[in-house]
Design a protein around this motif. Structure first.
Motif, PDB file in Angstrom:
ATOM      1  N   ASN A   7      -2.187   9.816   9.727  1.00  0.00           N
ATOM      2  CA  ASN A   7      -1.019   9.318   8.999  1.00  0.00           C
ATOM      3  C   ASN A   7      -1.332   9.281   7.497  1.00  0.00           C
ATOM      4  OD1 ASN A   7       0.967   7.676   7.765  1.00  0.00           O
ATOM      5  ND2 ASN A   7       1.317   6.543   9.650  1.00  0.00           N
ATOM      6  N   LYS A   8      -0.751  10.222   6.746  1.00  0.00           N
ATOM      7  CA  LYS A   8      -1.040  10.321   5.309  1.00  0.00           C
ATOM      8  C   LYS A   8      -0.463   9.143   4.533  1.00  0.00           C
ATOM      9  CE  LYS A   8      -1.428  15.362   5.275  1.00  0.00           C
ATOM     10  NZ  LYS A   8      -0.899  16.637   4.720  1.00  0.00           N
ATOM     11  N   LYS A   9       0.631   8.582   5.038  1.00  0.00           N
ATOM     12  CA  LYS A   9       1.209   7.424   4.355  1.00  0.00           C
ATOM     13  C   LYS A   9       0.254   6.226   4.426  1.00  0.00           C
ATOM     14  CE  LYS A   9       6.043   8.766   5.198  1.00  0.00           C
ATOM     15  NZ  LYS A   9       6.371   9.122   3.805  1.00  0.00           N
ATOM     16  N   ALA A  10      -0.486   6.109   5.529  1.00  0.00           N
ATOM     17  CA  ALA A  10      -1.474   5.035   5.647  1.00  0.00           C
ATOM     18  C   ALA A  10      -2.579   5.208   4.609  1.00  0.00           C
ATOM     19  CB  ALA A  10      -2.063   5.007   7.053  1.00  0.00           C
ATOM     20  N   THR A  11      -2.993   6.448   4.390  1.00  0.00           N
ATOM     21  CA  THR A  11      -4.002   6.721   3.354  1.00  0.00           C
ATOM     22  C   THR A  11      -3.495   6.291   1.987  1.00  0.00           C
ATOM     23  OG1 THR A  11      -4.875   8.596   4.605  1.00  0.00           O
ATOM     24  CG2 THR A  11      -5.360   8.530   2.245  1.00  0.00           C
ATOM     25  N   ILE A  12      -2.241   6.611   1.714  1.00  0.00           N
ATOM     26  CA  ILE A  12      -1.652   6.253   0.416  1.00  0.00           C
ATOM     27  C   ILE A  12      -1.536   4.735   0.278  1.00  0.00           C
ATOM     28  CG2 ILE A  12       0.454   6.416  -0.966  1.00  0.00           C
ATOM     29  CD1 ILE A  12       0.846   9.226   0.346  1.00  0.00           C
ATOM     30  N   LEU A  13      -1.107   4.055   1.343  1.00  0.00           N
ATOM     31  CA  LEU A  13      -1.014   2.589   1.291  1.00  0.00           C
ATOM     32  C   LEU A  13      -2.374   1.965   1.010  1.00  0.00           C
ATOM     33  CD1 LEU A  13       1.408   1.908   4.299  1.00  0.00           C
ATOM     34  CD2 LEU A  13       1.895   1.485   1.874  1.00  0.00           C
ATOM     35  N   ALA A  14      -3.430   2.489   1.655  1.00  0.00           N
ATOM     36  CA  ALA A  14      -4.779   1.950   1.440  1.00  0.00           C
ATOM     37  C   ALA A  14      -5.235   2.171   0.004  1.00  0.00           C
ATOM     38  CB  ALA A  14      -5.750   2.604   2.416  1.00  0.00           C
ATOM     39  N   LYS A  15      -5.067   3.390  -0.468  1.00  0.00           N
ATOM     40  CA  LYS A  15      -5.531   3.742  -1.817  1.00  0.00           C
ATOM     41  C   LYS A  15      -4.803   2.929  -2.881  1.00  0.00           C
ATOM     42  CE  LYS A  15      -5.982   7.750  -4.909  1.00  0.00           C
ATOM     43  NZ  LYS A  15      -5.728   9.216  -5.042  1.00  0.00           N
ATOM     44  N   THR A  16      -3.493   2.824  -2.752  1.00  0.00           N
ATOM     45  CA  THR A  16      -2.719   2.101  -3.767  1.00  0.00           C
ATOM     46  C   THR A  16      -2.917   0.595  -3.677  1.00  0.00           C
ATOM     47  OG1 THR A  16      -0.797   2.188  -2.274  1.00  0.00           O
ATOM     48  CG2 THR A  16      -0.965   3.887  -3.993  1.00  0.00           C
ATOM     49  N   LEU A  17      -3.132   0.075  -2.469  1.00  0.00           N
ATOM     50  CA  LEU A  17      -3.416  -1.352  -2.349  1.00  0.00           C
ATOM     51  C   LEU A  17      -4.745  -1.679  -3.017  1.00  0.00           C
ATOM     52  CD1 LEU A  17      -2.864  -4.192  -1.360  1.00  0.00           C
ATOM     53  CD2 LEU A  17      -3.700  -3.542   0.904  1.00  0.00           C
ATOM     54  N   ASP A  18      -5.733  -0.820  -2.848  1.00  0.00           N
ATOM     55  CA  ASP A  18      -7.018  -1.033  -3.511  1.00  0.00           C
ATOM     56  C   ASP A  18      -6.839  -1.038  -5.029  1.00  0.00           C
ATOM     57  OD1 ASP A  18      -9.893  -1.365  -3.307  1.00  0.00           O
ATOM     58  OD2 ASP A  18     -10.062   0.649  -4.144  1.00  0.00           O
ATOM     59  N   GLN A  19      -6.006  -0.149  -5.541  1.00  0.00           N
ATOM     60  CA  GLN A  19      -5.718  -0.129  -6.980  1.00  0.00           C
ATOM     61  C   GLN A  19      -5.018  -1.413  -7.412  1.00  0.00           C
ATOM     62  OE1 GLN A  19      -3.348   3.427  -7.248  1.00  0.00           O
ATOM     63  NE2 GLN A  19      -5.116   4.815  -7.135  1.00  0.00           N
ATOM     64  N   ALA A  20      -4.088  -1.878  -6.580  1.00  0.00           N
ATOM     65  CA  ALA A  20      -3.356  -3.107  -6.894  1.00  0.00           C
ATOM     66  C   ALA A  20      -4.294  -4.309  -6.929  1.00  0.00           C
ATOM     67  CB  ALA A  20      -2.249  -3.333  -5.873  1.00  0.00           C
TER      68      ALA A  20
END
Length: 739
Positions: free
Chosen positions: A622-635
């Motif tokens: 699930n690529k959206k899960a990857t994006i959620l993880a990456k952006t949450l870490d940035q947040a």
């Protein structure tokens, strides 16, 4: 559709969930990720275990049992928040609250006399103490500060560290014999068998304490006991020394987690401290049901059952007796609540780090810090606390800006070690022998006990140890740091574990790694030398030390253990992600109720979601899960850099405001990414709305503070009232709920 199961627990974490969960559900819409809620709170567990007299509307599923089965599934993905490990007084208070709300839950039989009452007490034991963790922890623990959190802590060190007085009289006191450490015996089974635990009195009569249960080949089993006469002598000696040295007396146990052994040890201290008055009025106190294991508070509460003149007489005798003893460290100076009032108040893994943080001192009755004797009776773990106090006395306070980090790989899978011993812990009813007997009638291990001695047996399965060694090597390789196995060759259990470490290390590539095996005292000495040089170290420990160290070092390094990342790779392939620690959760609720400010920091929850999303991406693509993880870490990095953590003071940013800013930064990060055009467009709109309304939202969140908050209950808040308190901004609610 992937699923993340979010646990609803207790106190501050449960209140914070009402603020953050709507955010999480909004952000995962359209991502093929479902957020499920499972109630494993104390009242939730009570309701699930006693459904027979409840209405259909009142009943709830046994979520703990459901989650226990889920841990065996390869796609299990559980976010586990801190929960109450209930003491008997906490259980009784929770039952009282439920009954007042119309839940027909039976009263807890404190002193069962009939078979029915004994059976009822046994049913309640499933709710007491560490009822949750042994069920969910079907993997070992990888607990550490996220890199961004540690960088922030060094760049912006917390201000709570107090200097150590030049002539500090503080120290850790432990028994020097007749404790669990000295009496421990251990063995590794060469074949599977069923065993039972028996008590044999001095005339040969046999009583079965625990019916047969199964052990596996390769399992490490232990028995030990604490001699209570020696324990009482130890307490009396420390009271004498504290009085002589004019220092506070404090007791550090974990009566919540060790729900059988530690309340007895706690009660022993109370009875020695108040001995003259308790012995003088023993018959009266027995008749009104006083139980010293429940602390001073139970004594004073039960005195209300007496006529006024008798009550006054006993209270006067208690006061006279206590005035002859050393002053007690205080849990709450303003309310006069001492270290011995409630067994659930002072929890060793939270209280001992605070002593170090506060310069070797605890609070006295005048709300001033004062040197203390910290009693940690058993030597299995007391020596490492002793070592760090002596180090601080010699070398001064630790510096959060420069100190290295200490992460932990904890052996906890399959109810490993003492934390799985509750149903195999007994108070000896008479002199005799308590023994473990196999299905062939052979005695595997035994202990000679006297009346009142505390016996316990525990187990550690080979599969858990093997996985633990693997995880320790993996973390050492990934982090490039030395790993230290905190194992004492002079302790029977540890000798068996050392054999397994030596057996399984060769299965892994350890070339270039530094791997040590040291006793807790020596391991602490080694680690502190590195900490003071700013060097990082991995501690590989058993279950109890895992618990203690993952509060100790984070509190010193970060100011709180609530900001730790805790990943539990489950043995069958799933993952559990534990968030922070709940030792301060009760105080946070008290502040919220008093002045409308919740200082609980949900950073642990935010951090836990990153590997949770990553696991979904790894398992499902699930690529959206990857994006959620990456952006949450940035947040999270933005959240830290911009200083949006909750303040301790009312009318400043609290948990609700912190969660708003995490939401804003996460939306901005998602709007700024270029890996998914649909998510970019959707979250650009959300980020803009949040930014446009930032002033109004923060105004609403501050305006909600400064006055008492009505939650409609402590253990079971009113959902309507709790939501009003935790979601006070209509503007923010509308933005999230319509996204």
């Amino acid at each position: 559709m992937a699923k993340i199961t979010w646990t609803y627990t207790d106190e501050a974490p449960a209140l914070a969930t009402r603020t953050f969960l709507p955010v999480l559900k909004a952000f995962t819409k359209g991502t093929d990720i479902e957020i499920d809620l499972a109630d494993i709170s104390l009242v939730g567990r009570i309701i699930a275990n006693f459904p027979e007299n409840l209405t259909e509307e009142q009943k709830i599923p046994d979520y703990l049992a459901i989650l226990g089965k889920m841990t065996q599934e390869p796609d299990a993905n559980i976010i586990k928040l801190p929960n109450i490990s209930a003491s008997v007084p906490q259980l009784q208070t929770a039952i009282k609250e439920l009954r007042e709300k119309g839940y027909d839950i039976p009263e807890y039989p404190e002193e069962p006399k009939t078979d029915e009452e004994k059976a009822l007490q046994k049913r309640f034991s499933a709710v007491l103490g560490s009822a949750v963790n042994p069920v969910l922890r079907e993997g070992n623990s990888d607990r550490r500060a996220a890199a961004s959190v540690k960088r922030f802590a060094q760049k912006h060190p917390h201000k709570m560290m107090k200097p150590w007085p030049a002539e500090s009289k503080s120290r850790v006191a432990h028994m020097n014999g007749q404790d669990f450490y000295e009496h421990e015996t251990s063995a590794t089974l060469d074949k599977a068998c069923d065993v039972k635990i028996e008590f044999v009195d001095q005339t040969g009569n046999i009583k079965v304490l625990k019916e047969p249960f199964s052990l596996l080949a390769g399992e490490v089993i232990d028995t030990t006991h604490m001699n209570v006469a020696a324990l009482r002598e130890f307490y009396a000696q420390q009271m004498e020394e504290a009085k002589k040295d004019d220092v506070l007396l404090s007791l550090h146990l974990k009566a919540t987690m060790m729900k059988v052994s530690d309340p007895i040890m706690f009660g022993g201290c109370v009875s020695v401290y108040c001995q003259d008055a308790l012995e003088k009025h023993a018959d009266t106190l027995r008749k009104i049901g006083v139980n010293v294991n429940h602390g001073l508070e139970d004594i004073y509460d039960k005195l209300s059952r007496l006529p006024a003149d008798k009550r006054a007489e006993i209270e006067a005798d208690l006061q006279t007796t206590c005035e002859l003893q050393p002053e007690l460290a205080m849990f709450d100076s303003q309310k006069g609540i001492t270290n011995l009032h409630l067994p659930s108040d002072i929890i060793i893994d939270a209280s001992m780090p605070n002593i170090i943080r506060d310069g070797g001192r605890m609070w006295n009755k005048d709300d001033q810090l004062q040197d203390c004797i910290a009693m940690v009776p058993d030597r299995s773990y007391a020596t490492m606390y002793k070592e760090i106090l002596e180090d601080a006395k010699k070398n001064g306070q630790f510096d959060p800006a420069t100190m290295g980090t200490v992460s932990n790989v904890g052996l906890m899978a399959k109810k490993a070690e003492e934390y799985g011993s509750h149903d195999k812990t007994f108070e000896a009813e008479a002199p005799g022998t308590i023994r473990v007997v196999n299905d062939s009638g052979a005695t595997l291990l035994d202990q000679t006990v006297d009346t009142g001695d505390i016996f316990r047996m525990c187990q550690t399965k080979e599969i858990a140890i093997r996985d633990w060694v693997k995880l320790a090597v993996k973390r050492s390789r990934a982090a490039g740091n030395p790993v230290v196995f905190w194992l004492d060759e002079n302790r029977a259990h540890d000798r068996e574990i050392i054999k397994y470490v030596e057996k399984y290390l060769p299965e892994h590539d350890t070339g270039g790694l530094e791997i040590y095996t040291l006793s807790p005292q020596k391991a602490m000495e080694f680690t502190l030398e590195r900490v003071r040089r700013g060097e990082d170290t991995i501690s590989a420990t058993g279950n109890v030390l895992r618990d203690y160290l993952t509060d100790l070092f984070p509190i010193l390094e970060l100011g709180t253990s609530a900001r730790m990342l805790s990943i539990v790779p489950l043995l069958n392939g799933g993952g559990m992600f534990e968030t922070g620690a709940g030792g301060s959760a009760p105080k946070h609720v008290v502040q919220l109720v008093k002045e409308g400010h919740l200082r609980w920091d949900s950073l642990g929850e935010y951090c836990a979601l990153v590997p949770s999303f990553e696991m979904i991406a790894d398992q499902t693509g699930n690529k959206k899960a990857t994006i959620l993880a990456k952006t949450l870490d940035q947040a999270i990095s933005q959240y830290l850099e911009n200083g949006k953590l909750p303040s301790r003071k009312v009318n400043e940013l609290d948990n609700r405001g912190s969660t708003f800013y995490l939401t804003l930064y996460w939306a901005r990060a998602l709007a700024g990414q270029d890996d998914d055009a649909d998510m970019k467009a959707r979250f650009a709109v959300l980020a803009e709305k949040l930014a446009q309304n930032e002033a109004k939202i923060t105004e609403d969140l501050i305006a909600a503070q400064g006055q008492p908050a009505d939650l409609g209950g402590y253990f079971m808040p009113s959902e309507e009232k709790a939501l009003q308190v935790m979601r006070p901004s209509t503007v923010l609610n509308e933005i999230l709920d319509t996204f």
